[in-house]
Design an enzyme around this catalytic site. Structure first.
Site, mmCIF file in Angstrom:
data_model
loop_
_atom_site.group_PDB
_atom_site.id
_atom_site.type_symbol
_atom_site.label_atom_id
_atom_site.label_comp_id
_atom_site.label_asym_id
_atom_site.label_seq_id
_atom_site.Cartn_x
_atom_site.Cartn_y
_atom_site.Cartn_z
ATOM 1 C CB SER A 67 48.738 54.717 23.458
ATOM 2 O OG SER A 67 49.532 55.876 23.455
HETATM 3 N N1 SAH Z 1 48.809 59.517 20.705
HETATM 4 C C1 SAH Z 1 49.734 58.594 20.074
HETATM 5 C C2 SAH Z 1 50.811 58.140 21.033
HETATM 6 C C3 SAH Z 1 52.163 58.231 20.399
HETATM 7 S S1 SAH Z 1 53.571 58.060 21.435
HETATM 8 C C4 SAH Z 1 49.007 57.432 19.437
HETATM 9 O O1 SAH Z 1 47.794 57.289 19.619
HETATM 10 O O2 SAH Z 1 49.636 56.656 18.715
HETATM 11 C C5 SAH Z 1 53.953 59.743 21.850
HETATM 12 C C6 SAH Z 1 54.261 60.688 20.705
HETATM 13 O O3 SAH Z 1 54.579 61.953 21.298
HETATM 14 C C7 SAH Z 1 55.457 60.320 19.846
HETATM 15 O O4 SAH Z 1 55.073 60.275 18.503
HETATM 16 C C8 SAH Z 1 56.470 61.436 20.101
HETATM 17 O O5 SAH Z 1 57.262 61.781 18.974
HETATM 18 C C9 SAH Z 1 55.544 62.590 20.492
HETATM 19 N N2 SAH Z 1 56.177 63.652 21.285
HETATM 20 C C10 SAH Z 1 57.121 63.551 22.259
HETATM 21 N N3 SAH Z 1 57.442 64.773 22.736
HETATM 22 C C11 SAH Z 1 56.675 65.677 22.054
HETATM 23 C C12 SAH Z 1 56.556 67.106 22.070
HETATM 24 N N4 SAH Z 1 57.287 67.874 22.872
HETATM 25 N N5 SAH Z 1 55.681 67.678 21.222
HETATM 26 C C13 SAH Z 1 54.922 66.949 20.373
HETATM 27 N N6 SAH Z 1 55.002 65.592 20.299
HETATM 28 C C14 SAH Z 1 55.863 64.970 21.125
#
Ligand code: SAH
Length: 218
Positions: A67
């Site tokens: 993010s």
């Molecule tokens: N907090 C992260 C943001 C990553 S982007 C950071 O700081 O880098 C969002 C993430 O959510 C992705 O890795 C994706 O695979 C995950 N995601 C999407 N749907 C999800 C779900 N139902 N349960 C757990 N993770 C999920």
């Protein structure tokens, strides 16, 4: 490939980044301090080293992103994290957001649905400095019933609706920060669970996240 050297140049770029997100409106000094102390370039491929402190999202593989720092700061500020808060994060991704919360002394339980990301995070040495940061492979829509209730829930993927099980896993008075919406743009929302189990919501700015997908992915 990743490199784990935190040079004076990196530290200087981090100070500039903190100035930028302060100017964009982040006021919580504990959040800014955590961003200042978290070496964001550790969380991505060394190919991004020169641009790791730009205030933007980057790809981390598996179609996912780390993010934007402003977004991480914005959600962390809305979450009003206090030391020892038990926080559930949905979407571990690069672990950057989870480490920022752990740096603010939260006890973080983070869930990732993509097995490859979950496995590669196990090989990542930096988050081991936070013994209170725990990793789970699973579907965020289910939350973590065995570890509930939580003081706070943070969702870092675009949710088409507020997952009811996540509301149930909040303590009375607990907060959830979640981007809600199905299109390109989502509205940041903060939900407060009341003592009687009902919830109130407040609306904030628009953001753009990768989708929160149901079920686990091998
Ligand atoms: N907090 C992260 C943001 C990553 S982007 C950071 O700081 O880098 C969002 C993430 O959510 C992705 O890795 C994706 O695979 C995950 N995601 C999407 N749907 C999800 C779900 N139902 N349960 C757990 N993770 C999920």
């Amino acid at each position: 490939m990743r490199t784990f050297e935190d040079s004076y140049r990196h530290k200087g770029l981090r100070r500039q980044l903190v100035d930028i997100i302060r100017k964009k409106g982040i006021t919580d000094e504990r959040v800014l301090e955590a961003i200042l102390h978290t070496p964001r370039h550790f969380f991505m491929d060394s190919a991004f080293d020169k641009i790791a402190y730009e205030d933007r999202a980057f790809p981390i593989g598996e179609g996912q992103t780390i993010s934007q720092p402003y977004t991480v700061a914005y959600q962390s500020q809305l979450l009003e994290v206090k030391p020892f808060d038990k926080v559930l994060e949905i979407g571990t991704g690069s672990v950057y957001q989870a480490c920022v919360l752990a740096e603010m002394k939260a006890q973080v339980y983070t869930i990732e649905r993509q097995k490859k990301l979950f496995d590669s995070n196990k090989q990542f040495p930096y988050p081991k400095k936070y013994p209170a940061l725990k990793f789970f492979y699973g579907d965020g829509y289910e939350g973590l019933p065995t570890f509930a209730p939580f003081d706070k829930v943070i969702v870092t993927a675009a949710a088409p609706f507020i997952p009811p099980k996540l509301v149930e896993q909040l303590k009375p008075g607990g907060l959830m920060v979640i981007p809600v919406g199905e299109g390109q743009v989502q509205r940041m929302l903060r939900l407060t669970r009341q003592a009687d189990g009902s919830a109130t919501t407040e609306l904030f700015d628009n953001f753009s996240f990768v989708p929160m997908v149901e079920g686990k992915n091998n």
